[in-house]
Design a protein around this motif. Structure first.
Motif, PDB file in Angstrom:
ATOM      1  N   VAL A 149       0.842  -1.191   0.000  1.00 58.79           N
ATOM      2  CA  VAL A 149       0.000   0.000   0.000  1.00 58.79           C
ATOM      3  C   VAL A 149       0.880   1.244   0.000  1.00 58.79           C
ATOM      4  CG1 VAL A 149      -1.806   1.239   1.282  1.00 58.79           C
ATOM      5  CG2 VAL A 149      -1.752  -1.263   1.322  1.00 58.79           C
ATOM      6  N   LYS A 150       0.520   2.206  -0.839  1.00 58.90           N
ATOM      7  CA  LYS A 150       1.200   3.503  -0.812  1.00 58.90           C
ATOM      8  C   LYS A 150       0.410   4.371   0.160  1.00 58.90           C
ATOM      9  CE  LYS A 150       2.515   7.240  -3.921  1.00 58.90           C
ATOM     10  NZ  LYS A 150       1.371   8.165  -3.985  1.00 58.90           N
ATOM     11  N   ASN A 152      -0.221   7.768   1.640  1.00 52.24           N
ATOM     12  CA  ASN A 152       0.027   9.192   1.425  1.00 52.24           C
ATOM     13  C   ASN A 152      -0.194   9.985   2.715  1.00 52.24           C
ATOM     14  OD1 ASN A 152       0.253   8.623  -1.438  1.00 52.24           O
ATOM     15  ND2 ASN A 152      -1.978   8.399  -1.403  1.00 52.24           N
ATOM     16  N   ASP A 156      -5.404   8.286   3.598  1.00 52.89           N
ATOM     17  CA  ASP A 156      -5.263   8.432   2.143  1.00 52.89           C
ATOM     18  C   ASP A 156      -4.246   7.380   1.685  1.00 52.89           C
ATOM     19  OD1 ASP A 156      -4.844   9.147  -0.462  1.00 52.89           O
ATOM     20  OD2 ASP A 156      -4.017  11.141  -0.025  1.00 52.89           O
ATOM     21  N   ASP A 158      -3.350   4.060  -1.157  1.00 54.31           N
ATOM     22  CA  ASP A 158      -3.620   3.383  -2.427  1.00 54.31           C
ATOM     23  C   ASP A 158      -3.021   1.987  -2.384  1.00 54.31           C
ATOM     24  OD1 ASP A 158      -4.678   5.729  -3.701  1.00 54.31           O
ATOM     25  OD2 ASP A 158      -2.607   6.482  -3.794  1.00 54.31           O
ATOM     26  N   ILE A 160      -1.378  -0.779  -4.109  1.00 50.02           N
ATOM     27  CA  ILE A 160      -0.695  -0.858  -5.409  1.00 50.02           C
ATOM     28  C   ILE A 160      -0.330  -2.302  -5.767  1.00 50.02           C
ATOM     29  CG2 ILE A 160       0.110   1.536  -5.441  1.00 50.02           C
ATOM     30  CD1 ILE A 160       2.826   0.587  -4.410  1.00 50.02           C
ATOM     31  N   THR A 267       7.429   3.855  -7.325  1.00 47.47           N
ATOM     32  CA  THR A 267       6.937   5.026  -6.584  1.00 47.47           C
ATOM     33  C   THR A 267       8.045   6.012  -6.212  1.00 47.47           C
ATOM     34  OG1 THR A 267       7.256   3.874  -4.482  1.00 47.47           O
ATOM     35  CG2 THR A 267       5.073   3.678  -5.507  1.00 47.47           C
TER      36      THR A 267
END
Ligand code: KG4
Ligand code: ZN
Length: 340
Positions: A149-150, A152, A156, A158, A160, A267
């Motif tokens: 998971v990214k 942020n 929040d 994402d 991936i 990333t």
């Protein structure tokens, strides 16, 4: 709102652990878990039995968490609970309990995503453990999950990369079962792997696009390999157990590290935080440490009790959401397939 004295009760019941925890601001005061031994005999979690055990455990576990923390229920600022993902029957027990408890005390109710909680466990105040800075990559590896998971910001995130079939812990548990080990097999395989030769046997790594994972092919490859070898030598497993475990572990770690390398490349983020039961694995820990030298990574592994399924991670999310006044309504329902 005073941010001085926030007490949150966290409740986790998504799979086979009934857990409750009390957090005071960012610091955990108690973290109680009732493990359900009943599943060992079946070599995996039996949903109906899990749900019944949660019903038996939830009241004493919550009681103990409050008592250990030295906090009266009237002092609580809110109740946080795991809404999903997980087994529906299990989630329902925690969800119903949390709703009634919050209603009875007339305090806010906070719903928590179990997968976000595994990641946000890194934000528990704990001496000797640094918190990652945003953005960072989180890899959650357990018996139920495998995700990259990214992250942020707190809420929040994402996804991936994730498994398209088995979770990495399942790969351990299912291959352990083939080898005749007890459930869950991960810890014993890890112990044996440390005494074996990782290059003794070679298993092919699956080819999966992008940052996704697949472990079911590996399990089948191991099954066929063991069947073939035991036909030739019935004592093959007994005579080579440590080497087999080391070779399986070597393959699994290779798969995880390859994907992490690809994720950092994609990333440009080199901070990596891991969570989930498999993060206890000595091989993955060593590989991450090596990555700090080799690839300039900064890695984070939380305290063990906050990394397997636990309620402290639910409580910290409750604390973070409380500060944003992000509360749930009484008509909220459990969600077995809740996404990040
Ligand atoms: O996070 P967890 O307690 O529960 C969930 O599955 O959500 O993770 C349990 C999983 C099991 O599959 C277990 O075999 C694996 O974590 N595990 C390990 C190790 N310790 C636990 N796998 C490999 N090496 C370990 N040292
Ligand atoms: Zn979990």
């Amino acid at each position: 709102m005073s941010s001085q004295n926030i007490y949150i009760l966290g409740i986790e019941s998504s799979c086979d652990d009934t857990a409750a925890s009390v957090i005071h601001n960012g610091k955990i005061l108690s973290n109680v878990i009732a493990n359900q031994k009943i599943h060992e005999a079946y070599g995996g979690v039996v949903p109906e039995l899990a749900s019944r055990a949660h019903q038996q455990n939830i009241v004493p576990v919550v009681h103990q968490a409050l008592e250990k923390a030295g906090v009266a229920k009237e002092q609580l600022s809110a109740v946080a609970f795991t809404r999903g993902p997980g087994l529906m029957g299990s989630l329902l027990v925690g969800t119903s309990f949390a709703k009634s408890f919050a209603y009875g005390l007339n305090i806010p109710l906070i719903d928590v995503n179990h997968m976000q909680a595994h990641i946000l466990a890194h934000f528990i105040d704990e001496e000797g453990f640094d918190k990652p800075n945003f953005p960072f990559l989180a890899m959650t590896i357990s018996g139920g999950h495998t995700q990259i998971v990214k992250v942020n910001h707190y809420f929040d995130m994402d996804v991936i990369g994730e498994t398209i079939d088995d979770a990495v812990g399942e790969a351990y548990d299912k291959s352990g079962k083939i080898l005749g080990l007890g459930y869950p097999a991960g810890p014993e395989m890890d112990k044996r792997a440390q005494q074996g030769n990782p290059k003794a046997f070679k298993f092919t790594k699956p080819k999966v696009d992008g940052l996704n994972f697949s472990f079911s092919g590996l399990k089948t490859a191991i099954l066929y390999f063991i069947q073939r070898e035991t036909k030739k030598n019935p004592d093959f497993v007994k005579e080579n157990l440590n080497d087999i475990c080391a070779s399986i572990q070597y393959t699994i770690i290779g798969i995880l590290i390859d994907k992490l390398k690809a994720a950092t490349k994609q990333t440009g983020i080199k901070q990596i935080a891991i969570g989930g039961g498999v993060s206890a694995n000595s091989g993955i820990r060593k590989a991450l440490k090596d990555g700090e030298q080799k690839f300039d990574w900064k890695t984070y592994v939380p305290k063990f009790e906050f990394t397997t399924d636990n309620a402290a991670m639910i409580a910290i999310v409750g604390y973070l959401k409380y500060q944003e006044e992000d509360f749930a309504q009484q008509d909220i329902t459990a969600s077995a397939r809740l996404k990040i």
